[in-house]
Write a protein that holds these residues in place. Structure first.
Motif, PDB file in Angstrom:
ATOM      1  N   ASN A   1      18.746  44.220  42.513  1.00 22.23           N
ATOM      2  CA  ASN A   1      18.749  43.539  41.220  1.00 22.23           C
ATOM      3  C   ASN A   1      20.138  43.080  40.775  1.00 22.23           C
ATOM      4  O   ASN A   1      20.417  42.958  39.578  1.00 22.23           O
ATOM      5  CB  ASN A   1      18.125  44.434  40.138  1.00 22.23           C
ATOM      6  CG  ASN A   1      17.423  43.614  39.067  1.00 22.23           C
ATOM      7  OD1 ASN A   1      16.960  42.504  39.335  1.00 22.23           O
ATOM      8  ND2 ASN A   1      17.333  44.146  37.877  1.00 22.23           N
TER       9      ASN A   1
ATOM     10  N   VAL B   1      18.223  49.592  34.558  1.00 22.62           N
ATOM     11  CA  VAL B   1      16.966  49.659  35.311  1.00 22.62           C
ATOM     12  C   VAL B   1      15.834  48.978  34.558  1.00 22.62           C
ATOM     13  O   VAL B   1      14.843  48.558  35.153  1.00 22.62           O
ATOM     14  CB  VAL B   1      16.580  51.125  35.614  1.00 22.62           C
ATOM     15  CG1 VAL B   1      17.539  51.742  36.597  1.00 22.62           C
ATOM     16  CG2 VAL B   1      16.516  51.968  34.343  1.00 22.62           C
TER      17      VAL B   1
ATOM     18  N   ARG C   1      16.390  46.327  32.199  1.00 27.86           N
ATOM     19  CA  ARG C   1      16.729  45.010  31.669  1.00 27.86           C
ATOM     20  C   ARG C   1      17.893  44.411  32.434  1.00 27.86           C
ATOM     21  O   ARG C   1      18.829  45.096  32.818  1.00 27.86           O
ATOM     22  CB  ARG C   1      17.107  45.121  30.178  1.00 27.86           C
ATOM     23  CG  ARG C   1      17.443  43.820  29.539  1.00 27.86           C
ATOM     24  CD  ARG C   1      18.096  43.968  28.191  1.00 27.86           C
ATOM     25  NE  ARG C   1      18.900  45.159  28.003  1.00 27.86           N
ATOM     26  CZ  ARG C   1      20.106  45.338  28.542  1.00 27.86           C
ATOM     27  NH1 ARG C   1      20.633  44.399  29.323  1.00 27.86           N
ATOM     28  NH2 ARG C   1      20.784  46.439  28.310  1.00 27.86           N
ATOM     29  N   ASN C   2      17.803  43.094  32.667  1.00 30.45           N
ATOM     30  CA  ASN C   2      18.889  42.398  33.347  1.00 30.45           C
ATOM     31  C   ASN C   2      20.059  42.154  32.398  1.00 30.45           C
ATOM     32  O   ASN C   2      19.885  42.062  31.179  1.00 30.45           O
ATOM     33  CB  ASN C   2      18.396  41.053  33.893  1.00 30.45           C
ATOM     34  CG  ASN C   2      17.369  41.233  34.987  1.00 30.45           C
ATOM     35  OD1 ASN C   2      17.386  42.223  35.712  1.00 30.45           O
ATOM     36  ND2 ASN C   2      16.457  40.284  35.095  1.00 30.45           N
TER      37      ASN C   2
ATOM     38  N   ARG D   1      19.533  41.291  46.300  1.00 36.75           N
ATOM     39  CA  ARG D   1      18.435  40.909  45.399  1.00 36.75           C
ATOM     40  C   ARG D   1      17.523  42.090  45.118  1.00 36.75           C
ATOM     41  O   ARG D   1      17.048  42.265  43.989  1.00 36.75           O
ATOM     42  CB  ARG D   1      17.649  39.740  46.003  1.00 36.75           C
ATOM     43  CG  ARG D   1      18.445  38.435  46.027  1.00 36.75           C
ATOM     44  CD  ARG D   1      17.730  37.369  46.807  1.00 36.75           C
ATOM     45  NE  ARG D   1      18.512  36.125  46.851  1.00 36.75           N
ATOM     46  CZ  ARG D   1      18.323  35.168  47.750  1.00 36.75           C
ATOM     47  NH1 ARG D   1      17.379  35.291  48.688  1.00 36.75           N
ATOM     48  NH2 ARG D   1      19.080  34.071  47.728  1.00 36.75           N
ATOM     49  N   GLU D   2      17.277  42.911  46.130  1.00 36.78           N
ATOM     50  CA  GLU D   2      16.446  44.105  45.938  1.00 36.78           C
ATOM     51  C   GLU D   2      17.087  45.075  44.952  1.00 36.78           C
ATOM     52  O   GLU D   2      16.401  45.747  44.184  1.00 36.78           O
ATOM     53  CB  GLU D   2      16.212  44.817  47.284  1.00 36.78           C
ATOM     54  CG  GLU D   2      15.276  44.075  48.231  1.00 36.78           C
ATOM     55  CD  GLU D   2      15.260  44.683  49.628  1.00 36.78           C
ATOM     56  OE1 GLU D   2      16.079  45.605  49.886  1.00 36.78           O
ATOM     57  OE2 GLU D   2      14.442  44.248  50.453  1.00 36.78           O
TER      58      GLU D   2
ATOM     59  N   LYS E   1      20.368  34.125  43.239  1.00 37.06           N
ATOM     60  CA  LYS E   1      19.226  33.277  43.610  1.00 37.06           C
ATOM     61  C   LYS E   1      19.640  32.208  44.614  1.00 37.06           C
ATOM     62  O   LYS E   1      18.820  31.762  45.421  1.00 37.06           O
ATOM     63  CB  LYS E   1      18.641  32.595  42.358  1.00 37.06           C
ATOM     64  CG  LYS E   1      17.918  33.527  41.408  1.00 37.06           C
ATOM     65  CD  LYS E   1      17.393  32.746  40.213  1.00 37.06           C
ATOM     66  CE  LYS E   1      16.707  33.656  39.208  1.00 37.06           C
ATOM     67  NZ  LYS E   1      16.224  32.906  38.013  1.00 37.06           N
TER      68      LYS E   1
ATOM     69  N   SER F   1      24.800  32.832  40.863  1.00 36.86           N
ATOM     70  CA  SER F   1      23.582  33.642  40.833  1.00 36.86           C
ATOM     71  C   SER F   1      23.190  34.039  42.248  1.00 36.86           C
ATOM     72  O   SER F   1      23.337  33.253  43.190  1.00 36.86           O
ATOM     73  CB  SER F   1      22.453  32.835  40.185  1.00 36.86           C
ATOM     74  OG  SER F   1      21.202  33.474  40.395  1.00 36.86           O
TER      75      SER F   1
ATOM     76  N   THR G   1      25.581  47.341  40.663  1.00 39.47           N
ATOM     77  CA  THR G   1      24.148  47.250  40.950  1.00 39.47           C
ATOM     78  C   THR G   1      23.379  47.503  39.660  1.00 39.47           C
ATOM     79  O   THR G   1      22.602  46.707  39.218  1.00 39.47           O
ATOM     80  CB  THR G   1      23.738  48.258  42.028  1.00 39.47           C
ATOM     81  OG1 THR G   1      24.216  49.567  41.670  1.00 39.47           O
ATOM     82  CG2 THR G   1      24.331  47.869  43.359  1.00 39.47           C
ATOM     83  N   TYR G   2      23.603  48.649  39.040  1.00 35.13           N
ATOM     84  CA  TYR G   2      23.143  48.901  37.681  1.00 35.13           C
ATOM     85  C   TYR G   2      23.802  50.168  37.186  1.00 35.13           C
ATOM     86  O   TYR G   2      24.292  50.981  37.958  1.00 35.13           O
ATOM     87  CB  TYR G   2      21.615  49.011  37.574  1.00 35.13           C
ATOM     88  CG  TYR G   2      21.002  50.148  38.373  1.00 35.13           C
ATOM     89  CD1 TYR G   2      20.875  51.419  37.827  1.00 35.13           C
ATOM     90  CD2 TYR G   2      20.539  49.945  39.667  1.00 35.13           C
ATOM     91  CE1 TYR G   2      20.324  52.457  38.555  1.00 35.13           C
ATOM     92  CE2 TYR G   2      19.974  50.982  40.399  1.00 35.13           C
ATOM     93  CZ  TYR G   2      19.868  52.236  39.831  1.00 35.13           C
ATOM     94  OH  TYR G   2      19.315  53.251  40.548  1.00 35.13           O
TER      95      TYR G   2
ATOM     96  N   LYS H   1      22.508  40.356  39.912  1.00 32.70           N
ATOM     97  CA  LYS H   1      22.166  39.020  39.425  1.00 32.70           C
ATOM     98  C   LYS H   1      23.220  37.970  39.737  1.00 32.70           C
ATOM     99  O   LYS H   1      22.921  36.781  39.815  1.00 32.70           O
ATOM    100  CB  LYS H   1      21.913  39.049  37.913  1.00 32.70           C
ATOM    101  CG  LYS H   1      20.663  39.823  37.528  1.00 32.70           C
ATOM    102  CD  LYS H   1      19.432  39.202  38.164  1.00 32.70           C
ATOM    103  CE  LYS H   1      18.181  39.995  37.867  1.00 32.70           C
ATOM    104  NZ  LYS H   1      17.005  39.444  38.577  1.00 32.70           N
TER     105      LYS H   1
ATOM    106  N   ASN I   1      23.874  45.725  33.758  1.00 29.15           N
ATOM    107  CA  ASN I   1      22.607  45.716  34.476  1.00 29.15           C
ATOM    108  C   ASN I   1      21.972  47.089  34.359  1.00 29.15           C
ATOM    109  O   ASN I   1      22.538  48.078  34.796  1.00 29.15           O
ATOM    110  CB  ASN I   1      22.864  45.380  35.951  1.00 29.15           C
ATOM    111  CG  ASN I   1      21.792  44.477  36.527  1.00 29.15           C
ATOM    112  OD1 ASN I   1      21.069  43.821  35.795  1.00 29.15           O
ATOM    113  ND2 ASN I   1      21.686  44.445  37.832  1.00 29.15           N
TER     114      ASN I   1
END
Length: 365
Positions: free
Chosen positions: A46, A263, A265-266, A43-44, A7, A5, A130-131, A48, A261
């Motif tokens: 998104n 915009v 929803r993860n 992280r910005e 995180k 992750s 990224t998404y 994960k 991923n």
């Protein structure tokens, strides 16, 4: 390499796999040493999870099912073709797409060749984005899953090529939907959802006028949001009123939607996406197709840290074809303690043990 992750990402960690932007272009390449600024930026954006190189997993490989160059070329072809059609009237859309159909047929044949020559299970989790900002990457992913599914179901080469065209063009109707609605990050109003639902009709109207592809390709676009129990759209078809190809694409479409991923929803992990499909087995989706999908894709991809039912912790290091929920695991912790000499267990043989959870935030003790 190990999947973790973002995180728990920290400066000094080394990327083991590229990170792509929504168009399939490399945003950060493998072997990049992460800095505080890069960690913050991921992280910005998104992102994960990422693959990193570390001592725990240095002998674990994650192979690309499809090479990055083939993926990039395919996504760019989808994007350039779809965007070129946006401003044209309906008949001109069909005319131009007719001229470009050979490009899509070429993509399908290339992908079939790549999948057939790769003995490993299909995994797209290794391709971290990224998404997915629009429909190009989604159309490509759905095509990959659909072809793997069709092969698992034993379809002929001719059937696979037609099925692949249905998959790669299943969302073509979205070029006629307002982008503000298509990319809205929040909940859609009833009116906006009705606009979205019309993409199935739009796709059918565009594709049924083509002379260079079978008519069933148009029905794939028309039916991929139908559901076995009649709760789908646009016509509320039931059971065998749906074509087999549409049933296959429906499963691939939902799986990619929930594991990508977006915009709004993860992304879910593959095993979570499969649980979503199983929750609708027999009512929304064809159970036989879901079972084939489970056999065809890596539910627990290599590099994922998992906790077993006997409390041991390990990293998935190999797959068992046909038994994707029971991979080979390299044990790194037991009884709450680090293992001095990590060892492998094959869950296909150790039938008393199952995977209980994934631990993307695992920190070495």
């Amino acid at each position: 390499m190990r999947l973790i992750s973002t995180k728990i990402l920290s400066p000094g960690m080394q990327l083991a796999h590229p990170i792509y932007n929504e168009k399939g272009q490399v945003l950060l390449n493998k072997d990049v040493m992460l800095t505080e600024r890069l960690v913050r930026r991921l992280r910005e954006l998104n992102v994960k999870y990422v693959y990193i190189q570390d001592q725990l997993s240095q002998d674990i490989e994650v192979k690309e099912t499809i090479s990055s160059s083939i993926r990039l070329e395919a996504v760019q072809t989808i994007e350039s073709t779809f965007l070129s059609l946006q401003q044209e009237n309906l008949s001109e859309k069909s005319f131009l797409l007719d001229k470009d159909s050979s490009k899509f047929k070429g993509i399908i044949r290339t992908l079939l060749s790549e999948i057939k020559s790769n003995p490993d299970l299909l995994t797209i989790l290794s391709d971290v984005y990224t998404y997915d900002s629009y429909i190009f990457q989604h159309s490509f992913n759905v095509t990959l899953y659909t072809l793997a599914l069709g092969m698992e179901l034993g379809l002929s080469m001719e059937e696979l090529e037609t099925l692949g065209l249905g998959a790669i063009l299943h969302d073509i109707g979205k070029i006629m939907v307002d982008e503000d609605v298509l990319l809205k990050p929040g909940r859609l109003s009833d009116h906006e959802f009705e606009q979205i639902k019309k993409h199935a009709n739009h796709g059918f109207d565009i594709l049924r006028q083509l002379h260079t592809v079978p008519l069933i390709v148009a029905h794939c676009a028309f039916q991929h949001h139908e559901r076995l129990n009649g709760t789908g759209y646009p016509r509320g078809l039931k059971g065998n009123e749906m074509h087999l190809y549409a049933k296959i694409i429906a499963v691939a479409d939902v799986f990619d939607a929930v594991t990508s991923n977006r915009v709004y929803r993860n992304a879910m992990l593959p095993h979570e996406g499969l649980e979503i499909l199983y929750s609708g087995a027999g009512t929304l989706f064809d159970q036989t197709i879901i079972e084939a999908f489970r056999r065809a894709i890596a539910i627990y991809p290599n590099g994922m840290v998992v906790k077993l039912s006997d409390q041991r912790v390990g990293i998935v290091c190999g797959q068992n074809v046909g038994f994707t929920e029971r991979p080979i695991v390299k044990i790194i912790e037991q009884s709450g303690m680090k293992v001095e000499q990590p060892y492998e267990i094959n869950l296909k043989k150790e039938l008393s043990v199952v995977i209980k959870e994934c631990q993307l935030e695992y920190m070495e003790s």
